[in-house]
Design a protein around this motif. Structure first.
Motif, PDB file in Angstrom:
ATOM      1  N   UNK A 271      -5.146   3.995 -11.829  1.00  0.00           N
ATOM      2  CA  UNK A 271      -5.317   4.571 -10.488  1.00  0.00           C
ATOM      3  C   UNK A 271      -6.534   3.977  -9.776  1.00  0.00           C
ATOM      4  N   UNK A 272      -6.628   2.648  -9.680  1.00  0.00           N
ATOM      5  CA  UNK A 272      -7.860   2.059  -9.154  1.00  0.00           C
ATOM      6  C   UNK A 272      -8.107   2.324  -7.674  1.00  0.00           C
ATOM      7  N   UNK A 273      -7.094   2.692  -6.907  1.00  0.00           N
ATOM      8  CA  UNK A 273      -7.337   2.905  -5.477  1.00  0.00           C
ATOM      9  C   UNK A 273      -7.105   4.340  -5.016  1.00  0.00           C
TER      10      UNK A 273
ATOM     11  N   UNK B 281      -8.449   0.918   0.425  1.00  0.00           N
ATOM     12  CA  UNK B 281      -7.416   0.649  -0.589  1.00  0.00           C
ATOM     13  C   UNK B 281      -6.842  -0.741  -0.421  1.00  0.00           C
ATOM     14  N   UNK B 282      -6.534  -1.076   0.842  1.00  0.00           N
ATOM     15  CA  UNK B 282      -5.925  -2.372   1.107  1.00  0.00           C
ATOM     16  C   UNK B 282      -6.870  -3.502   0.688  1.00  0.00           C
ATOM     17  N   UNK B 283      -8.169  -3.333   0.946  1.00  0.00           N
ATOM     18  CA  UNK B 283      -9.138  -4.361   0.531  1.00  0.00           C
ATOM     19  C   UNK B 283      -9.098  -4.569  -0.979  1.00  0.00           C
TER      20      UNK B 283
ATOM     21  N   UNK C 155      -2.559  -1.015   7.206  1.00  0.00           N
ATOM     22  CA  UNK C 155      -3.046  -1.076   5.835  1.00  0.00           C
ATOM     23  C   UNK C 155      -2.280  -0.164   4.878  1.00  0.00           C
ATOM     24  N   UNK C 156      -1.271   0.559   5.372  1.00  0.00           N
ATOM     25  CA  UNK C 156      -0.459   1.333   4.422  1.00  0.00           C
ATOM     26  C   UNK C 156       0.618   0.409   3.854  1.00  0.00           C
ATOM     27  N   UNK C 157       0.674   0.268   2.538  1.00  0.00           N
ATOM     28  CA  UNK C 157       1.789  -0.501   1.974  1.00  0.00           C
ATOM     29  C   UNK C 157       3.079   0.269   2.253  1.00  0.00           C
ATOM     30  N   UNK C 158       4.030  -0.399   2.851  1.00  0.00           N
ATOM     31  CA  UNK C 158       5.239   0.275   3.292  1.00  0.00           C
ATOM     32  C   UNK C 158       6.271   0.299   2.177  1.00  0.00           C
TER      33      UNK C 158
ATOM     34  N   UNK D 144      -1.905  -7.570   2.309  1.00  0.00           N
ATOM     35  CA  UNK D 144      -1.935  -6.368   3.090  1.00  0.00           C
ATOM     36  C   UNK D 144      -3.064  -6.535   4.094  1.00  0.00           C
ATOM     37  N   UNK D 145      -2.853  -6.111   5.339  1.00  0.00           N
ATOM     38  CA  UNK D 145      -3.979  -6.183   6.263  1.00  0.00           C
ATOM     39  C   UNK D 145      -4.935  -5.056   5.940  1.00  0.00           C
ATOM     40  N   UNK D 146      -6.219  -5.366   6.001  1.00  0.00           N
ATOM     41  CA  UNK D 146      -7.164  -4.302   5.736  1.00  0.00           C
ATOM     42  C   UNK D 146      -8.218  -4.309   6.828  1.00  0.00           C
ATOM     43  N   UNK D 147      -8.944  -3.196   6.925  1.00  0.00           N
ATOM     44  CA  UNK D 147     -10.040  -3.138   7.883  1.00  0.00           C
ATOM     45  C   UNK D 147     -11.301  -3.530   7.118  1.00  0.00           C
TER      46      UNK D 147
END
Lengths: 333, 334
Positions: free
Chosen positions: A190-192, A200-202, B255-258, B267-270
């Motif tokens: 559960x790393x994110x 999370x995306x980063x 940034x939400x994985x769909x 994934x785009x991130x901020x």
């Protein structure tokens, strides 16, 4: 059953888990007699090939974290075997494990509780490398700089303490520590899950880049299907200590065969308001206790399609590359 | 308007001095409307709702602005008037139902207490009404559950008990602060369905606070996006998802994985992280993470104003698209 889960890769698996069981005894009374077992992981067989990511999903209490911890041998399995990198490590003693541990590392959900609050980042990174003699002392500094570059933390932050970092940065430090020992396998538990959406995306992107660059193999444990879909090649779905379905991520998402997988996919609210209310199979009831799982198919108490046989006979995981454990698997759409 | 929050500013006393956690937030909730408040940790979404309930603890206070509920200014109510209103006309459910239920009383005790305080029912009738409420939220064997202690229930069951308690006094406004975040997805789906059903039945307005855009898409009529203590975008739910204008909202969406269409390779991130409350950047609070930021954004804080009917945003670029360079600048290494 092992044959059932082979992939197209001809390579030897890096990790082979066969018939793994991890039970926690329930003790009662004055003499702490064992009166039963919580069957957290109950007869699991899995293979992991070099360079791939296997996603392990399921709800709380399904045993996904226990599998990860058993593989790293943070828990002692009750039964079954774990082969890692050509070696049976199931019965390894603590001292035998010392030579294996650098090759298998773990990233935890809460990076804050896994970093010593009194150590500076530089020391936190140096410690495991010194213990395992990864690089000569003279080259430690250079290696730490390299690690910080790899995970995107400015080198100048070496003197800082963990509390000075945000959640995302701490997870980056946790990742730097994990890769510092040149591991082959990283178990990501559960790393994110504890991080904000934008962070999370980063972290997911970072994990993906590191995998490419360092040829890592991941066992990625999560309850969030989105993250798992993004990072995994194959996905195993767990319910009450068992794998109920395993296959490539494309197959799992496009043609789920097990009713539980389908319900799980369905339960996620879709970020599209025009599609609201269009679903959905809402499962009734709660997950039963793993101390006393239902007879036959463990999912039958909540399954919308359950028949008489489901109560009696436990279905086996069958179907080759895309296997499911269900008497009445769903037809492909 | 059932609830009108106007220029709310909530501050907390800390060792490092006073920090402003909600800074000039205005939100209106109409009758029967579900308003979603979305944002990441520390954006002030929970403090906004706690300010409405005046549950700020001894270090927190409303420094400026007003909160009007059914015409009354809540900031001017006495503690006893407030207590009458909380759990009566206005009820709240929290993320972790275990910490909001008293572990040493049975579920029945706690439900009946709420009913005694906020209704005219007496004796046996209170108990019957409590059982009826438990049935309504889908609790099996309600008679047995009345006698159970909270620790004996699962997370989903506890949250149902909290909802039963919150709705037992027929509130006009239900504040739900991350009501499903601690629950598993299949249980979340049950609870969301339950909330939808009860909303129709009771006709209450809901203020739904969450970080999950999926939950927002499922439930909300109107959405308020918060960042660093301020509202940065507000519009109806369809417009927000189809035409988000603030770069922060856009970033969140991307940034939400769909689950159902592929997100491709990265994934785009901020970039960066939310600024600490003690050290807010000058100008637009989002500028150091924004791909479109210009010099103006660093210097002048944008105001929150409508760009089209029913769609307001706090962003220079969105307000003056014609004078703005629309190309994002090269993303800096994260």
């Amino acid at each position: 059953m092992t044959e059932a889960i082979t992939t197209t890769t001809a390579a030897e698996p890096l990790l082979r888990v066969q018939g793994l069981k991890t039970y926690y005894p329930i003790r009662r009374g004055l003499l702490s007699r064992t009166v039963g077992n919580v069957k957290a992981v109950d007869d699991i067989t899995l293979e992991l090939y070099p360079g791939e990511t296997l996603g392990l999903v399921g709800e709380s209490g399904c045993g996904k974290s226990t599998i990860g911890r058993s593989i790293i041998r943070l828990e002692n399995p009750t039964d079954g075997s774990i082969w890692f990198d050509g070696e049976d490590i199931t019965k390894h003693s603590i001292s035998d494990l010392r030579s294996v541990r650098p090759k298998m590392q773990m990233i935890f959900q809460d990076p804050f509780s896994s970093l010593n609050p009194r150590m500076r980042v530089g020391e936190l990174l140096a410690e495991p490398m010194r213990v395992h003699g990864i690089v000569p002392d003279g080259e430690l500094e250079k290696r730490i700089d390299w690690l910080l570059d790899m995970v995107g933390i400015p080198r100048s932050y070496k003197q800082r303490f963990p509390h000075e970092f945000s959640g995302g940065q701490r997870q980056r430090i946790g990742i730097a520590r994990a890769i510092s020992l040149n591991p082959k396998l990283i178990v990501c538990d559960e790393p994110v899950s504890a991080l904000d959406v934008s962070i999370q995306a980063q972290i997911l992107n970072l994990l993906k880049d590191l995998q490419k660059e360092l040829g890592l193999t991941y066992l990625f444990i999560a309850h969030g299907l989105g993250a798992v879909k993004y990072i995994s090649n194959r996905i195993a779905v767990m319910y009450l200590g068992k794998v109920v379905e395993i296959g490539t991520k494309e197959e799992i998402f496009a043609n789920p065969r097990h009713p539980y997988t389908q319900a799980l996919l369905n339960a996620y609210p879709v970020p599209e308001p025009r599609k609201r209310g269009q679903q959905r199979i809402v499962l009734q009831g709660d997950v039963p206790s793993p101390a006393n799982p239902p007879s036959g198919c463990r999912f039958h108490t909540r399954c919308p399609f359950a028949q008489a046989i489901c109560k009696e006979i436990e279905p086996q995981l069958e179907g080759g590359e895309h296997a499911s454990a269900c008497h009445y698997p769903l037809a492909a759409t | 308007m059932l609830l009108e929050i106007k220029d709310l500013k909530t501050v907390f006393k800390t060792e490092k001095g006073e920090v402003t956690s909600v800074d000039g937030v205005s939100i209106q909730v109409g009758k029967g409307e579900t308003i979603g408040i979305v944002g990441e940790s520390g954006c002030g979404k929970s403090v906004t709702s706690l300010s409405v309930m005046r549950l700020l603890g001894k270090n927190g206070r409303i420094k400026e602005g007003e909160v009007r509920f059914m015409g009354k200014d809540l900031a001017k109510l006495s503690e006893s008037e407030l207590r009458q209103m909380r759990g009566g006309e206005m009820a709240m459910i929290f993320q972790e139902p275990m910490t909001s239920l008293n572990p040493v009383f049975t579920v029945g005790n706690q439900l009946v207490e709420a009913i005694r305080l906020h209704s005219d029912l007496k004796g046996k009738a209170m108990e019957e009404y409590a059982i009826e409420m438990l049935k309504k939220v889908g609790i099996p064997r309600p008679d047995a559950i009345m006698k159970s202690f909270p620790h004996a229930l699962s997370g989903g069951m506890r949250q149902r008990v909290m909802i039963a308690m919150a709705l037992s006094c027929k509130p006009k406004l239900l504040i739900a602060d991350e009501p499903t975040t601690a629950l598993d997805v299949t249980i979340q789906a049950q609870i969301l369905n339950l909330m939808k059903g009860l909303r129709e039945e009771i006709g209450a307005s809901i203020m739904l606070i969450t970080h999950d855009l999926g939950v927002i898409a499922e439930m909300a009529d109107k959405v308020v996006v918060m960042y660093a203590g301020q509202v940065v975008e507000e519009t109806d739910v369809y417009t927000l998802f189809e035409n988000p204008l603030h770069p922060y909202t856009q970033g969140l969406m991307k940034s939400i994985p769909h689950l159902h269409n592929d997100t491709g390779d990265t994934l785009e991130s901020i970039p960066g992280a939310v600024p600490p409350l003690t050290n807010m950047p000058a100008g637009c609070r989002f500028h150091d993470r924004c791909a479109f930021a210009s010099e103006k954004c660093q210097l002048d804080a944008p105001v929150f104003k409508p760009v089209t009917e029913g769609h307001s945003v706090r962003c220079w670029k969105a307000q003056e698209p014609e004078v703005w360079q629309l190309e994002p600048r090269e993303e800096e290494a994260v």
